[in-house]
Design a protein around this motif. Structure first.
Motif, short mmCIF file in Angstrom:
data_model
loop_
_atom_site.label_atom_id
_atom_site.label_comp_id
_atom_site.label_asym_id
_atom_site.label_seq_id
_atom_site.Cartn_x
_atom_site.Cartn_y
_atom_site.Cartn_z
N ARG A 122 56.07 36.86 44.84
CA ARG A 122 55.14 38.09 44.88
C ARG A 122 56.54 38.68 45.69
O ARG A 122 56.89 39.54 46.64
N ARG A 131 44.59 56.09 45.39
CA ARG A 131 45.72 55.22 45.23
C ARG A 131 46.54 55.53 44.80
O ARG A 131 47.02 56.60 43.74
N LYS A 159 53.90 44.05 47.70
CA LYS A 159 52.66 44.97 48.85
C LYS A 159 53.63 45.70 50.44
O LYS A 159 53.75 44.85 51.19
N TYR A 215 50.05 50.50 52.89
CA TYR A 215 48.56 51.02 53.52
C TYR A 215 47.89 51.22 53.73
O TYR A 215 46.44 51.65 55.05
N GLU A 235 40.73 49.96 42.66
CA GLU A 235 40.34 48.95 43.55
C GLU A 235 40.10 49.65 44.56
O GLU A 235 40.20 50.53 45.26
N SER A 253 40.07 48.56 49.37
CA SER A 253 41.20 48.97 50.49
C SER A 253 42.45 47.95 50.30
O SER A 253 43.62 48.19 50.60
N GLY A 254 41.59 46.25 49.91
CA GLY A 254 42.92 45.42 49.66
C GLY A 254 42.32 44.35 48.71
O GLY A 254 42.42 43.15 49.17
N MET A 255 42.11 44.92 47.65
CA MET A 255 40.93 43.96 47.14
C MET A 255 41.10 44.46 45.02
O MET A 255 40.76 45.85 45.16
N ASN A 256 41.11 44.02 44.52
CA ASN A 256 41.03 43.99 43.32
C ASN A 256 39.49 44.30 42.56
O ASN A 256 38.27 44.14 43.67
N LEU A 274 47.09 46.66 42.61
CA LEU A 274 48.38 45.91 42.64
C LEU A 274 47.51 44.85 41.50
O LEU A 274 46.93 44.64 41.86
N GLY A 315 47.22 41.16 41.61
CA GLY A 315 46.50 40.65 42.21
C GLY A 315 46.51 38.85 42.14
O GLY A 315 46.75 38.56 41.15
N ILE A 316 46.84 37.87 43.12
CA ILE A 316 46.40 36.51 42.94
C ILE A 316 45.36 36.20 42.32
O ILE A 316 44.86 35.64 41.69
N THR A 317 44.18 36.40 43.42
CA THR A 317 43.14 35.71 43.05
C THR A 317 42.06 36.89 41.62
O THR A 317 41.65 35.94 40.52
N ARG A 318 43.14 37.48 41.20
CA ARG A 318 43.02 38.61 40.02
C ARG A 318 42.91 38.13 38.84
O ARG A 318 41.95 37.16 38.12
N SER A 350 37.49 41.24 44.57
CA SER A 350 38.40 39.72 44.49
C SER A 350 39.45 40.29 45.76
O SER A 350 40.75 41.32 45.27
N THR A 377 42.45 37.20 48.70
CA THR A 377 42.73 36.77 48.94
C THR A 377 41.59 36.31 50.22
O THR A 377 41.36 35.69 50.97
#
Ligand SMILES: Cc1ncc(COP(=O)(O)O)c(C=O)c1O
Length: 303
Positions: A62, A145, A156, A161, A190, A192-195, A214, A216-219, A252, A254
């Motif tokens: 990413r 967004r 990113k 931001y 989403e 501010s910094g999470m899905n 975004l 998201g990798i956690t997503r 969700s 990081t």
């Protein structure tokens, strides 16, 4: 104040964090022409001489894609090698966060991405819980967004931001923990910094890639874990009212991992969150390398 890791990677070498400084004339500082990554690592609970990095390859891919959007060729495998060396040099003893950053490092004015020097640095800091793990309250932000047609949202990009920052401060200063942003179509996007995810009637639902989120990798991890558990998942546009009456909502990311949402505006969600809890516990076990099935998500660095 954060506890920064001692060694940073800066201008192609490893240096003490305190010596990794840039000029006030740095181009990216003025125009937001940077892009960052953010990944977590932990000392292996089973072996103090090992560090576990969660989904290293995805984070490097990413960041390489983000760099590409800034007209900067930075291969993912190069990023990966440097991150591994960075971890070996620092050998963190607590849970930590790695922040790699690509940016227009030239001194001088004129917003542009061509014919301009670019660089790549990495620093790290110790990081425990970013949000209260027991659950948070959220405000629906008055800020929307951005749209992919005006900002490359799959990267990113640091300049993007400003919207997250406005939304987060608005939420916190009006008594909430976090902000939920809508997209310009008026659909849930989403935080501010999470899905964001919701559960309705046993189904796990999250906005799709066409909703200006975004990637998201956690997503991605949450969706895979849920499917493997036999939970039905759906990626689609979500209306605000669906969120307000959802059985469960969680964020969700990081930094935030899986954080349950207790309240949205004046609507209180149920304190019973069976699906959120199951996924949250599974994700923690995976990051600690206690789940053989997901071993390929965990990169082990021998220090
Ligand atoms: C705007 C935004 N959305 C979502 C996320 C979650 O992405 P990931 O799970 O890859 O950390 C992040 C954090 O990186 C983010 O900054």
């Amino acid at each position: 104040m954060h506890n920064f890791l001692d060694i940073a990677y800066f201008q192609n070498k490893f240096v003490p964090f305190k010596e990794a400084n840039i000029s006030i004339a740095t181009h990216a500082l003025h125009y937001g022409t940077g892009a960052f990554g953010g990944m977590r690592g932990i000392p292996n609970p089973e072996n103090p001489n090992q560090i576990l990095l969660f989904r290293l390859d995805r984070h490097c891919n990413r960041l390489s894609d983000s760099a590409k959007l800034l007209n900067y060729d930075l291969p993912a495998d190069k990023i990966q090698h440097i991150i591994i060396d960075f971890v070996k040099k620092n050998k963190p003893s607590k849970s930590f966060y790695i922040r790699p950053f690509v940016y227009t490092s030239d001194l001088g004015i004129a917003p542009r991405l061509h014919k301009i020097e670019k660089d790549f640095f990495i620093y790290g800091l110790e990081l425990g819980d970013y949000l209260p793990p027991e659950g948070i309250s959220c405000r629906i932000s008055s800020w929307y967004r951005q749209e992919d047609r005006s900002l490359p949202l799959r990267g990113k990009i640091s300049g993007a931001y400003i919207t997250s920052s406005l939304a987060k401060t608005e939420a916190v200063e009006s008594g909430f923990d976090e902000a939920i942003l809508m997209n310009t179509q008026g659909k849930v996007c989403e935080a501010s910094g999470m899905n964001i995810f919701m559960v309705r009637n046993g189904k796990l639902i999250t906005p799709g890639f066409n909703q200006d989120i975004l990637e998201g990798i956690t997503r991605d991890s949450v969706l895979t874990i849920a499917q493997d558990m036999g939970i039905e998942t759906e990626e689609r546009a979500i209306d605000k009212t669906e969120l307000l009456i959802a059985d469960e909502v969680f964020l969700s990311g990081t930094a935030a991992k899986v954080t349950p949402v207790k309240q949205i505006e004046s609507y209180h969600l149920s304190t019973s969150r069976p699906i959120t809890e199951k996924i949250k516990q599974k994700l923690i076990a995976i990051t600690e390398n206690q789940e053989p099935k997901y071993q390929e998500w965990v990169y082990t660095v021998d220090c």
